[in-house]
Design a protein around this motif. Structure first.
Motif, PDB file in Angstrom:
ATOM      1  N   GLN A 123      41.017  48.016  38.189  1.00 49.82           N
ATOM      2  CA  GLN A 123      40.828  47.614  39.578  1.00 49.82           C
ATOM      3  C   GLN A 123      39.756  48.464  40.257  1.00 49.82           C
ATOM      4  O   GLN A 123      38.896  47.945  40.972  1.00 49.82           O
ATOM      5  CB  GLN A 123      42.141  47.740  40.345  1.00 49.82           C
TER       6      GLN A 123
ATOM      7  N   THR B 201      35.402  38.810  47.497  1.00 49.83           N
ATOM      8  CA  THR B 201      36.488  39.136  46.579  1.00 49.83           C
ATOM      9  C   THR B 201      37.507  38.001  46.463  1.00 49.83           C
ATOM     10  O   THR B 201      38.334  38.006  45.546  1.00 49.83           O
ATOM     11  CB  THR B 201      37.223  40.411  47.036  1.00 49.83           C
TER      12      THR B 201
ATOM     13  N   VAL C   3      36.904  36.381  43.208  1.00 48.20           N
ATOM     14  CA  VAL C   3      37.410  37.208  42.115  1.00 48.20           C
ATOM     15  C   VAL C   3      38.929  37.144  42.066  1.00 48.20           C
ATOM     16  O   VAL C   3      39.537  37.149  40.995  1.00 48.20           O
ATOM     17  CB  VAL C   3      36.926  38.662  42.286  1.00 48.20           C
ATOM     18  N   GLU C   4      39.553  37.073  43.243  1.00 45.83           N
ATOM     19  CA  GLU C   4      41.007  36.959  43.308  1.00 45.83           C
ATOM     20  C   GLU C   4      41.483  35.675  42.645  1.00 45.83           C
ATOM     21  O   GLU C   4      42.468  35.662  41.903  1.00 45.83           O
ATOM     22  CB  GLU C   4      41.444  37.007  44.770  1.00 45.83           C
ATOM     23  N   LYS C   5      40.767  34.561  42.900  1.00 39.81           N
ATOM     24  CA  LYS C   5      41.131  33.294  42.259  1.00 39.81           C
ATOM     25  C   LYS C   5      40.951  33.377  40.744  1.00 39.81           C
ATOM     26  O   LYS C   5      41.758  32.826  39.983  1.00 39.81           O
ATOM     27  CB  LYS C   5      40.295  32.158  42.837  1.00 39.81           C
TER      28      LYS C   5
ATOM     29  N   SER D 108      41.350  36.011  39.016  1.00 43.22           N
ATOM     30  CA  SER D 108      42.501  36.782  38.557  1.00 43.22           C
ATOM     31  C   SER D 108      43.735  35.902  38.428  1.00 43.22           C
ATOM     32  O   SER D 108      44.508  36.025  37.469  1.00 43.22           O
ATOM     33  CB  SER D 108      42.765  37.942  39.518  1.00 43.22           C
TER      34      SER D 108
ATOM     35  N   SER E 190      44.175  40.380  33.742  1.00 47.39           N
ATOM     36  CA  SER E 190      44.620  39.514  34.837  1.00 47.39           C
ATOM     37  C   SER E 190      45.029  40.327  36.065  1.00 47.39           C
ATOM     38  O   SER E 190      44.887  39.857  37.200  1.00 47.39           O
ATOM     39  CB  SER E 190      45.789  38.639  34.376  1.00 47.39           C
TER      40      SER E 190
ATOM     41  N   ARG F 201      41.228  41.818  40.105  1.00 45.12           N
ATOM     42  CA  ARG F 201      41.134  41.756  41.565  1.00 45.12           C
ATOM     43  C   ARG F 201      40.985  43.172  42.117  1.00 45.12           C
ATOM     44  O   ARG F 201      41.877  43.998  41.980  1.00 45.12           O
ATOM     45  CB  ARG F 201      42.385  41.106  42.153  1.00 45.12           C
TER      46      ARG F 201
ATOM     47  N   CYS G  81      40.793  46.343  44.806  1.00 47.05           N
ATOM     48  CA  CYS G  81      41.556  46.731  45.987  1.00 47.05           C
ATOM     49  C   CYS G  81      40.654  46.672  47.215  1.00 47.05           C
ATOM     50  O   CYS G  81      39.488  47.086  47.169  1.00 47.05           O
ATOM     51  CB  CYS G  81      42.113  48.144  45.787  1.00 47.05           C
ATOM     52  N   SER G  82      41.194  46.142  48.320  1.00 43.98           N
ATOM     53  CA  SER G  82      40.411  46.028  49.551  1.00 43.98           C
ATOM     54  C   SER G  82      40.018  47.403  50.086  1.00 43.98           C
ATOM     55  O   SER G  82      38.911  47.586  50.605  1.00 43.98           O
ATOM     56  CB  SER G  82      41.209  45.262  50.609  1.00 43.98           C
TER      57      SER G  82
ATOM     58  N   ALA H  54      46.132  30.377  47.403  1.00 44.34           N
ATOM     59  CA  ALA H  54      45.025  31.325  47.579  1.00 44.34           C
ATOM     60  C   ALA H  54      44.137  30.890  48.729  1.00 44.34           C
ATOM     61  O   ALA H  54      43.749  29.720  48.822  1.00 44.34           O
ATOM     62  CB  ALA H  54      44.218  31.417  46.289  1.00 44.34           C
TER      63      ALA H  54
ATOM     64  N   SER I 252      39.275  39.468  54.971  1.00 46.23           N
ATOM     65  CA  SER I 252      40.670  39.886  54.904  1.00 46.23           C
ATOM     66  C   SER I 252      41.120  40.426  56.250  1.00 46.23           C
ATOM     67  O   SER I 252      40.341  41.062  56.960  1.00 46.23           O
ATOM     68  CB  SER I 252      40.842  40.951  53.821  1.00 46.23           C
TER      69      SER I 252
END
Length: 343
Positions: free
Chosen positions: A114, A140, A143-145, A147, A238, A242, A244-245, A330, A336
């Motif tokens: 991460q 991001t 990228v989250e999708k 993941s 997996s 994603r 970290c914010s 999602a 965010s």
């Protein structure tokens, strides 16, 4: 409490806890907890930004220590919040026989990945293409999708692998002769039992092929053999894909202030803190699974044939449903809520 009742009580307690969490009261408490966690994370974001600015003004040893300690603390707290990574880790370790060391390696590598993904993204987008930190944070979402797609693919692969194992085991059992066909009458004798004075029939020689109900294992459990590094690598990918914010935010501020390497070290400290929390979850999961297996073993319950594959199939199904649900819910690429407000 007898050996037969203890596993039953534990199972009922787990089922009752799960029912409580899924109830209206449980969902309300969960939503309140999530709101509080997001608020605390927003506060920590501002603290990280302030620590980075203080370091850029003085660059003293105390400012370095404050930034590293705050980053590690943020990583620990961030890992305690909601996230699909902990669900994937817990489900995988509960439904797949894994040693404690392997569970710790998996969680530590996922936390490190991460941080590495965040560093690479901000390096390319902010330093390379000149994007703003807000724009990098919004990107991001894609990228989250990805993941979530990886989580779904992992679950499907685990289901396919377990299904193939069940088919192979079923074919092997169908080809094996029964013990009565392979054991001669001379292989049995009367053995007195000291406590009751009764006699039981016990085989002089265990059958090497075919099922045996003596309580001993005459073949290697396919789910227990091997290290399953491919499945572990897929789980790490997996989870860690994603970023970290908080890591993206710290790197963006570090790039803006010209302290890029301070941001990189802060993100690595975050990864260490995240690894500490997730490793604790992995340890508790592995120990809980081992404890449950020990309780059922003491209860002298006969394990169904292929139970390991059945649990793996169930775990793969749960991970697949989790990935699909995350994909459906999602959000689109947007800022965010943690990044709203002045940085």
């Amino acid at each position: 409490m007898s050996g037969y009742l203890k596993p039953l009580v534990v199972t009922l307690a787990v089922a009752l806890l799960a029912t409580l969490l899924l109830s209206t009261v449980g969902q309300s408490l969960w939503q309140s907890l999530v709101t509080d966690i997001i608020q605390q994370q927003r506060t920590l974001h501002r603290g990280l930004a302030n620590a980075m600015m203080a370091l850029s003004r003085r660059e003293s040893a105390g400012d370095w220590l404050d930034l590293m300690a705050l980053s590690m603390g943020y990583g620990v707290f961030h890992a305690l919040g909601p996230g699909h990574g902990k669900a994937v880790v817990a489900t995988y370790l509960l439904t797949h026989r894994a040693a404690l060391t392997r569970g710790l390696i998996m969680t530590a590598c996922a936390a490190l990945l991460q941080g590495v993904v965040a560093i690479v993204m901000v390096t390319v987008l902010v330093l390379g293409f000149g994007w703003l930190t807000r724009e990098a944070m919004a990107s991001t979402a894609w990228v989250e999708k990805a993941s979530f797609v990886a989580v779904t693919a992992l679950g499907l692969w685990l289901m396919i692998r377990a299904g193939r194992g069940l088919q192979t085991l079923k074919a092997e059992v169908a080809r094996r002769p029964s013990p009565a066909d392979t054991m001669s009458p001379a292989a049995l004798r009367l053995t007195p039992v000291q406590r009751s004075g009764a006699s039981i029939m016990t085989p002089l020689h265990h059958v090497s092929n075919g099922p045996c109900h003596c309580g001993r294992v005459h073949h290697i459990d396919p789910m227990a053999s091997g290290r399953h590094w491919r499945e572990m690598t897929a789980a790490i990918f997996s989870i860690g894909l994603r970023p970290c914010s908080g890591a993206v935010m710290v790197l963006g501020v570090a790039a803006m202030l010209g302290f890029w390497w301070a941001g990189v070290l802060a993100v690595l400290a975050m990864s260490v803190g995240t690894a500490l929390s997730t490793s604790l979850l992995a340890a508790l999961t592995v120990l809980a699974r081992a404890r449950m297996a020990h309780l059922f073993q003491r209860a002298d319950t006969r394990r169904p044939l292929g139970l390991g594959y059945i649990l793996a199939l169930l775990g793969g199904a749960l991970i697949t449903l989790l990935g699909i649900a995350l994909l459906i819910n999602a959000p689109d690429a947007s800022l965010s809520p943690l990044m709203r407000g002045p940085l």
